[in-house]
Design a protein around this motif. Structure first.
Motif, PDB file in Angstrom:
ATOM      1  N   SER A  25       1.009  -1.422  -0.039  1.00  0.00           N
ATOM      2  CA  SER A  25      -0.044   0.079   0.244  1.00  0.00           C
ATOM      3  C   SER A  25       0.924   0.853   0.341  1.00  0.00           C
ATOM      4  N   GLY A  56      -3.781   4.542  -1.587  1.00  0.00           N
ATOM      5  CA  GLY A  56      -4.137   3.064  -2.646  1.00  0.00           C
ATOM      6  C   GLY A  56      -3.813   1.687  -1.896  1.00  0.00           C
ATOM      7  N   ILE A 101      -2.661  -2.523  -3.201  1.00  0.00           N
ATOM      8  CA  ILE A 101      -2.452  -3.852  -4.669  1.00  0.00           C
ATOM      9  C   ILE A 101      -2.166  -4.973  -3.920  1.00  0.00           C
ATOM     10  N   THR A 136      -7.187  -3.933  -6.548  1.00  0.00           N
ATOM     11  CA  THR A 136      -6.594  -2.849  -6.315  1.00  0.00           C
ATOM     12  C   THR A 136      -7.511  -1.818  -5.348  1.00  0.00           C
ATOM     13  N   TYR A 138      -8.293   2.216  -3.912  1.00  0.00           N
ATOM     14  CA  TYR A 138      -7.879   2.988  -3.462  1.00  0.00           C
ATOM     15  C   TYR A 138      -9.085   4.782  -2.967  1.00  0.00           C
ATOM     16  N   THR A 172      -2.821   5.301  -9.884  1.00  0.00           N
ATOM     17  CA  THR A 172      -2.829   3.779 -10.404  1.00  0.00           C
ATOM     18  C   THR A 172      -1.872   3.564  -9.638  1.00  0.00           C
ATOM     19  N   SER A 226       0.416  -0.178  -9.233  1.00  0.00           N
ATOM     20  CA  SER A 226       0.869  -1.200  -9.250  1.00  0.00           C
ATOM     21  C   SER A 226       2.119  -2.310  -8.653  1.00  0.00           C
TER      22      SER A 226
END
Length: 123
Positions: free
Chosen positions: A35, A49, A51, A57, A59, A68, A70
């Motif tokens: 995170s 956010g 993942i 994901t 947010y 975004t 990743s």
């Protein structure tokens, strides 16, 4: 011992973009959710956010559509691409991860924080 090291912070103009990266190192079996959090002066630390290891994901409403997240499981890294930055996005950004030590019944999950990287948004 594990370590999370962030990079990529800096000064950017409103409307600009910035990419933060976080690299995990040390001795661990795997990494679960990774995170990004942020904390502005005088405010509480908030989730930006996250993942999962599988790529799901989540947010904060304030960054949806602009940021975004990743990750690269092979490289144990997580990134945050921030676009259309606003002055209110200025903060110290922290990487957070849940590490797993061991496997099977012996697995232990624990979390760890990076030291943070400063993001400033100003013209």
């Amino acid at each position: 011992q594990v370590q999370l090291v962030e990079s990529g912070g800096g000064l950017v103009q409103p409307g600009g973009s910035l990419r933060l990266s976080c690299a995990a190192s040390g001795s661990f079996f795997s990494i679960n959710t990774m995170s990004w959090y942020r904390q502005a002066p005088g405010k509480q630390r908030e989730l930006v956010g996250s993942i999962t290891r599988g790529g799901s994901t989540n947010y904060a409403d304030s960054v949806k559509g602009r940021f975004t997240i990743s990750r690269d499981n092979a490289k144990n890294t997580v990134s945050l691409l921030m676009s259309r930055l606003k002055s209110e996005d200025a903060a110290n950004y922290y990487c957070h991860a849940y590490f797993v030590s061991g496997s099977g019944h012996g697995a232990i999950e624990y979390d760890h924080w990076g030291q943070g990287t400063q993001v400033s948004v100003s013209s």
